[in-house]
Scaffold this motif. Sequence first.
Motif, short mmCIF file in Angstrom:
data_model
loop_
_atom_site.label_atom_id
_atom_site.label_comp_id
_atom_site.label_asym_id
_atom_site.label_seq_id
_atom_site.Cartn_x
_atom_site.Cartn_y
_atom_site.Cartn_z
N ALA A 236 0.57 1.20 6.66
CA ALA A 236 -0.83 0.91 6.33
C ALA A 236 -1.77 1.93 6.95
N GLU A 237 -1.43 2.41 8.14
CA GLU A 237 -2.24 3.46 8.77
C GLU A 237 -2.21 4.75 7.95
N ARG A 238 -1.02 5.15 7.56
CA ARG A 238 -0.86 6.47 6.95
C ARG A 238 -1.18 6.48 5.46
N TYR A 239 -0.89 5.36 4.79
CA TYR A 239 -1.07 5.31 3.33
C TYR A 239 -1.87 4.06 2.93
N PRO A 240 -3.08 3.90 3.42
CA PRO A 240 -3.82 2.66 3.16
C PRO A 240 -4.07 2.39 1.68
N HIS A 241 -4.24 3.43 0.90
CA HIS A 241 -4.57 3.23 -0.51
C HIS A 241 -3.34 3.04 -1.39
N ARG A 242 -2.16 3.03 -0.76
CA ARG A 242 -0.93 2.74 -1.51
C ARG A 242 -0.50 1.29 -1.34
N VAL A 243 -1.30 0.49 -0.66
CA VAL A 243 -0.95 -0.90 -0.39
C VAL A 243 -1.65 -1.82 -1.38
N ARG A 244 -0.89 -2.59 -2.11
CA ARG A 244 -1.46 -3.68 -2.92
C ARG A 244 -1.61 -4.94 -2.08
N ALA A 245 -0.52 -5.30 -1.38
CA ALA A 245 -0.51 -6.48 -0.51
C ALA A 245 0.52 -6.22 0.57
N MET A 246 0.29 -6.79 1.75
CA MET A 246 1.23 -6.58 2.86
C MET A 246 1.24 -7.83 3.73
N THR A 247 2.42 -8.40 3.90
CA THR A 247 2.62 -9.50 4.83
C THR A 247 3.47 -9.02 5.99
N LEU A 248 2.98 -9.23 7.20
CA LEU A 248 3.67 -8.83 8.42
C LEU A 248 3.96 -10.10 9.21
N ASP A 249 5.23 -10.45 9.30
CA ASP A 249 5.69 -11.74 9.84
C ASP A 249 6.40 -11.50 11.16
#
Length: 540
Positions: A236-249
């Motif tokens: 998410a730091e390096r490629y923020p605009h490539r993320v649609r959704a991200m769950t970190l569990d």
Amino acid sequence: MPSNPPRAPRARTRSRLAVGALATALFGQLLAGNAVAVPSPQAPTATTSPTGRIAWEPCASPSGQGTFECATLKVPVDWKRPRGATIDLALARHRATDPERRIGSLLINPGGPGGSGVDFAFSAPDSFSPDLLARFDIVGFDPRGVGRSNPVKCDTDRVNAQEALLYPDSASSFAALREANRALGASCRDLTGPLVDHMDTGSVVRDMEAIRAGLGERRISYYGVSYGTAIGQQYAERYPHRVRAMTLDSNMDHSLGPWGFQKTEAAAVEESYGQFADWCARTPSCALHGRDARALFDALYQRADAGELVLPGDPPETVTPQDLQSFALGNLYDPAGWFDFARTLAELDAVKPAAARSLRKFGEPTEFPFYSVMCQDYDFNVSSYGTLARFERELARRSPVTRLSPLGWTVMTGCQDWPAEVTNPQRRLDVDGTPKILMTNSRFDPATPHSWGSNAARQIGREAVFLTYDGVGHGDYWLSPCARDAIDTYLLTLKTPRDGTHCPAVWPADAPSAQRKSPAGGLVNPLPDLLGTGTYGRTG
């Protein structure tokens, strides 16, 4: 994360607590994508197509369930030299069961470092909800140096020599540990090649972006658990605009130095064991009901420390304090195994002292990526044995029952003088421009403390939405129906819960027959098996 560093070679000859009729694993392979005692299945042979897209071919999962495709993707060993040597990353995907309503690809990672994303994908029919299976292609990959992706291999004798020194008790044993770490790291380089110097999470993030491009997706969705959250955070730091959704569990916190890492890990184990003890006190069918489970653990620890906790067998096996701590840690990952855990502690208490130790047999190269990742992601250097001893005394003062976290401790000691550069050292996260990221942590997580998740969410800032599961364990998706529903809703619709939402704790039912049933709607928690830790009650 952390699953826990290695134990596989020793575990093959000394891994069973055979007390009475019960055979319960004492420590197994601890968290984490650690040493693997069995060979990985053969890597898929398909690779990228002439267009640069991943060329998938049909393949079957070990269970035979689901419709899968497999492939490999070439990536540079060193991303600073993209035209240099390459390795093949192994991938598997479970195709969306409702292709007309397909949202896209959901990349997944089970943690470790060392967990197999390919096996995680193969487990998808049992591990993820029907709604996710219908709408997403579930895509798993074995990170570089893991499983089918050019696994890091190290000399088993060196692994065991290091393991015997991970709890130094003098300046001389600390010096011996440093030498053992250097020798182990050198053996990994000799047996694996230059890849061992490029195992940091930053390199894995670059690999994941290559996978996104190979999938032909403009943006991806991601679910990462444990160490998989570190991959997600840094992606998410390096490629923020490539993320649609991200769950970190079950989040890691990459900002912590040696002492911060130790004190939070030790507190997490102490608090989690306290929850187990309180559960036993109010649960009549717990084998320790009516007893003080905290005092019992302290008594067992004292006996182990005196060399008086010996298991019957041929030959008998002496349980060390570290064995006991690791056994407790593993059984705190999922409360579904607490009935067995309580019975085993009770049976351990009934064992009479003896005086014998088990023999150890060591062997050939073993897959062992754990330290190659952790020691390039964290600078855990401790200047002297005196500093280490002060850490140990202070941890025991703060956590008087369990003393310390064997996971946190051995990560730190195992990285002393590791012969590779710390290429991705600790720092605060700097995420800007992603959609909302859903982050979850258990209030009592023995491996990735709640404070790690809340601190990582603060670092991310307005992009983060933080949810707390108020129970015990590691991997909220399989522990809490409430957390699972929130994760599913977010991944499917991008609708997040309110920041600061709490999900209620789920406790093992007051009936031994229910002890191993998943509370999360019948889904199976794949983490223990994916991380080489057996079925229940060990680290994963």
